[in-house]
Design a protein around this motif. Structure first.
Motif: not given
Length: 363
Positions: A140-148, A198-205
């Protein structure tokens, strides 16, 4: 090894433009950073792996004992693990993702992982759930920048998703709200869960290292001591950003190999090469870094160290600490520490000689 990428200056982004309504934004750039990467397979290593396969398959009995257990589906074993090796690489996070984070640092990730490990233990969840949750966080952090202010929400949401994927009985959303000390509401958790999916595109496995470790353990006849110490080493890798880009099969093999060494239970045999897919030479650089992480375990990975002082984990962290204090040094360590000398290591550990054999795990 070095991964390279272009660098953009994100310092001039306007705060309102940089974050979306949920406190996230799309990653913009990656710059250079030294990371631990899996080894390449040269003609020499391919030949060694193929030779190990030939040796082991010649030794296998005509009817393996696992053939009697239809749940083991041994006839599909190689195909299953070949697929898992593909998936582990497809679902790896970026090793340099912290470079695109505006507010975060690797030390903050370590604090978050430390907290996730404690919450995971409090709920009594499976080991697979922990590794899966950290994979979700890093991807998730590889795609979205997150606030503290949203970082703990990312960790809590990832743990909830991982528990839903792996557990029979997973924590309720209300329990997640409780562990974040009411810092986020139930609606916040549910909204973040949908967003992360959504961000992980439902690729959970993503196939975590425990699956690969079980296969490698067959070479050790499922020795519980080797496996327990190896699990400790695996969880140590969660705390260190240098292992973010390592496929779980590589981590499992390195942890198993280092565990055998520190326990004095022999070398990396043809069976280990066959079941892991990695040679001893390939594992040495990673084991060197892993060993250095354990030299100051209480400081480097406090939550993991404390967890493995428990009797149910055979007090593995205390055992490793004691072995290092008494002078255990992997024989290849000096190859990757050119400025170090054996005398320096012995002085640091305050012992006259390095031990060649392991002491029993503390009871």
């Amino acid at each position: 090894m070095i991964l390279s990428g272009d660098q953009d200056d994100v310092s001039d982004y306007d705060e309102a433009d940089y974050y979306d309504e949920q406190g996230f934004t799309t990653a913009h750039s990656i710059r250079d950073m030294s990371v631990m990467l899996p080894p390449r397979f040269t003609h020499k290593t391919r030949a060694e792996v193929d030779a190990a396969k030939e040796i082991v398959e010649a030794r296998l009995a005509a009817e393996d004992e696992e053939d009697w257990d239809i749940a083991m589906v041994t006839e599909y074993g190689e195909d299953i693990f070949a697929y898992m090796r593909e998936m582990e690489r497809e679902l790896l996070p970026s090793p340099n993702y912290m470079d695109i984070q505006k507010d975060l640092q690797w030390s903050m990730r370590a604090v978050l992982v430390d907290w996730v490990i404690q919450v995971h233990g409090r709920f009594g969840l499976l080991p697979e759930t922990l590794f899966l949750a950290i994979n979700y966080i890093d991807r998730f952090l590889s795609v979205k920048v997150v606030s503290v202010g949203k970082l703990q929400l990312v960790g809590a949401t990832a743990l909830l998703l991982a528990a839903k994927f792996e557990e029979i009985n997973c924590p309720a959303v209300d329990e997640i709200v409780w562990v974040v000390d009411q810092g986020y509401s139930k609606a916040d958790i549910i909204k973040a869960e949908r967003y992360m999916l959504t961000i992980l595109e439902f690729a959970l496995g993503w196939p975590g290292p425990m699956s690969f470790m079980r296969r490698i353990s067959k070479a050790d006849d499922y020795d519980s001591e080797i496996r327990t110490v190896a699990k400790y080493f695996l969880e140590v890798t969660l705390m260190d950003e240098r292992f973010v880009a390592c496929p779980p099969s590589f981590l499992a093999a390195g942890a198993q190999c280092l565990s055998r060494m520190i326990l004095g239970k022999g070398s990396w045999t043809a069976e280990h090469v066959y079941y892991s897919g990695y040679t001893f030479t390939q594992l040495k650089p990673m084991m060197c870094v892993l060993f250095r992480c354990c030299e100051k375990g209480r400081k480097h990975h406090d939550a993991v160290f404390e967890k493995y002082t428990n009797r149910s984990f055979k007090r593995a962290s205390l055992f490793v600490e004691e072995q290092i204090r008494f002078g255990f040094i992997p024989p290849f360590q000096l190859e990757f520490d050119p400025d170090a000398s054996r005398d320096l290591y012995q002085e640091m550990h305050m012992v006259p000689h390095a031990l060649s054999t392991a002491i029993p795990i503390l009871g």
